[in-house]
Design an enzyme around this catalytic site. Structure first.
Site, PDB file in Angstrom:
ATOM      1  CG  HIS A  68     -15.174  12.209  -3.203  1.00 30.10           C
ATOM      2  ND1 HIS A  68     -14.549  12.579  -2.027  1.00 30.10           N
ATOM      3  CD2 HIS A  68     -14.548  12.911  -4.178  1.00 30.10           C
ATOM      4  CE1 HIS A  68     -13.579  13.451  -2.288  1.00 30.10           C
ATOM      5  NE2 HIS A  68     -13.567  13.663  -3.608  1.00 30.10           N
ATOM      6  CG  ASP A 313     -10.938  11.593  -4.377  1.00 24.06           C
ATOM      7  OD1 ASP A 313     -11.404  12.381  -5.236  1.00 24.06           O
ATOM      8  OD2 ASP A 313      -9.943  11.872  -3.684  1.00 24.06           O
ATOM      9  N   GLY A 332      -4.288  12.395  -7.776  1.00 26.25           N
ATOM     10  CA  GLY A 332      -5.591  11.810  -8.117  1.00 26.25           C
ATOM     11  C   GLY A 332      -5.482  10.481  -8.828  1.00 26.25           C
TER      12      GLY A 332
HETATM   13  O1  DOR Z   1      -6.093  13.242  -5.284  1.00 31.00           O
HETATM   14  C1  DOR Z   1      -6.969  14.089  -5.384  1.00 31.00           C
HETATM   15  N1  DOR Z   1      -7.393  14.521  -6.587  1.00 31.00           N
HETATM   16  N2  DOR Z   1      -7.493  14.614  -4.286  1.00 31.00           N
HETATM   17  C2  DOR Z   1      -8.342  15.648  -4.326  1.00 31.00           C
HETATM   18  O2  DOR Z   1      -8.801  16.069  -3.291  1.00 31.00           O
HETATM   19  C3  DOR Z   1      -8.679  16.286  -5.601  1.00 31.00           C
HETATM   20  C4  DOR Z   1      -8.552  15.333  -6.707  1.00 31.00           C
HETATM   21  C5  DOR Z   1      -8.606  15.966  -8.072  1.00 31.00           C
HETATM   22  O3  DOR Z   1      -9.470  16.804  -8.303  1.00 31.00           O
HETATM   23  O4  DOR Z   1      -7.810  15.579  -8.939  1.00 31.00           O
END
Ligand code: DOR
Length: 447
Positions: A68, A313, A332
């Protein structure tokens, strides 16, 4: 991959503790890579003509795989690009990553899959597997051409950033994706419940006066998708699980034989919503950092196998984008260069999981979830190897990252344990081992 150098015929990694859950191995051994593939794992392999690297005192594991990652390429290369993101990956010990489709344009057409794959083969330091969108333009209205995207090399489907609200579309996506043996990877969040929330809904959101995102916004979509996956016989992968409720639902579905896998991020395993109290936007993430009870449930789910994998992530945003009011900042945080250190320090050192569990959750399981090679040191597997130093003390300095972005929640943390060498297809892509120092410089850094 970046290097124009020819792949060396062989590489012998000597004297390390080899930990490979896929072959139930945990012993002192040498690892020989020949022609880019694992050729032998055995005690005292003669050095012969091989290039030798000394892994004495270190742990030698199958290359780590992050399922991810947001590479932001095409279209948002001021945040990250394929070269900088994969350089960050190898410096963090990852030999392969799967990248999310919320790029500009999104990965919703075979041509964009081909773009990512071709850029990765030209400028990538590690293997890159593109995940395609579920709906066109990530708009939640029309299904992408699943067959064409699978044929172009997409290894899964996701509208990550948001859930697909329309259940019939998810059902269809699952039916088509399973024809190609690929997972639907859902960001589970009901927008009607999450509304304008910017952090976990709980005591801290009340104290701070910020709109909250309730846990039930995640649980609702997890429940819906588990039912849809069961009905379709499809593989559902639940992205970044953050709530005790999701854990319960996934645990129960696994018991019933539903084909579900799940991942959790290091930040959700280590931080709580209390971290938001300073309004630092490097703690603003979606799903949000949850309560201590949720964190305890996530850790329990790792231990009992309800959660299969740890994924970062990695979501780069520039300093300018993050240096705004908490309400306004994008969600994010980045994670490629800190994940191994954070997991070793906070979960392995205190004995919550073992080194072998780390390797299973960050290599073997991700390979199996994505259906890609790797995650094993069995003979004939790709010569992808990570060398870990469990004793290396270091502190997190965002300015030293290879990533173009610095939005980490772990800035200044003192960690113990680090990836010290990353080998992809028999090629050393990153090494801090004595006599082998090969540290790829941050690439395309903007001042
Ligand atoms: O915190 C996040 N940022 N969660 C997500 O699902 C998308 C990601 C992003 O693309 O910045």
């Amino acid at each position: 991959m970046t290097d124009a150098r020819p792949i060396p015929d062989s590489l012998l990694i000597t004297g390390g503790r080899v930990v490979d859950p896929s072959t139930a191995t945990d012993r002192m051994a040498d690892v020989l890579i020949e022609h880019g593939r694992i050729a032998a794992v055995a005690g005292a392999i003669p050095s012969g003509e091989h290039r030798v690297i000394d892994a004495g005192g270190r742990v030698v594991v199958p290359g780590l795989i992050d399922l991810h990652v947001h590479l932001r390429d095409p279209g948002q290369t001021h945040k990250e690009d394929i070269a900088s993101g994969t350089t960050a990956a190898v410096r963090g010990g990852f030999t392969a990553i799967a990248c999310m489709p919320n790029t500009v344009p999104p990965i919703d057409h075979p041509a964009i899959v081909e773009y990512v794959r071709s850029m990765a083969s030209k400028t990538g330091a590690c293997r890159v597997y593109p995940i395609a969108a579920i709906t066109k333009a990530l708009a939640g209205e029309e299904l992408v051409p699943i067959g064409g995207l699978a044929a172009a090399g997409a290894i899964g489907f996701s509208d990550d950033g948001s859930a697909v609200a329309n259940a019939e579309l998810v059902r269809k996506a699952m039916a088509y994706a399973s024809m190609y043996g690929l997972p639907v990877m859902e960001h589970c969040e009901d927008r009607t419940l999450a509304r304008a929330g910017v952090m976990h809904e709980g005591e801290w959101s009340a104290v701070l006066g910020l709109h909250g995102i309730p846990t039930v916004s995640e649980d609702t979509i997890v429940a819906r998708d588990l039912l849809l996956a069961a009905a379709a016989g499809a593989h559902l992968h639940v992205l970044h699980v953050s709530t005790a409720g999701s854990v319960r639902l996934i645990r129960e579905a696994k018991r019933r034989g539903v084909r579900v896998t799940a991942e959790v991020t290091p930040h959700h395993l280590v931080l709580t919503d209390a971290a938001v109290q300073g309004f630092d936007t490097n703690f603003k993430v979606n799903p949000p950092l949850r309560s201590a009870a949720d964190v305890a449930a996530l850790r329990e789910a790792l231990a009992d196998g309800t959660i299969d994998a740890i994924a970062t992530d990695h979501a780069p945003h520039t300093i300018e984008e993050k240096m705004v009011e908490f309400d306004q900042a994008p969600f994010g945080v980045i994670g490629l260069e800190t994940a191994v250190g954070v997991v070793l320090t906070t979960l392995v050192a205190p004995g919550i999981i073992g080194v072998s569990d780390l390797v299973r959750m960050m290599s073997t399981a991700p390979a199996s979830i994505l259906g890609v090679p790797g995650g094993t040191l069995s003979i004939g597997a790709p010569g992808d190897v990570t060398i870990l130093d469990l004793d290396r003390a270091w502190s997190v300095d965002p300015a030293a990252f290879a990533s173009k972005s610095q939005n980490t929640p772990f800035a200044g943390w003192s960690l113990k344990g680090k990836a010290v060498a990353t080998i992809v297809g028999g090629e050393i892509k990153f090494s801090e081992l004595e006599g082998e120092a090969r540290v790829p410089a941050p690439v395309h850094r903007e001042s």
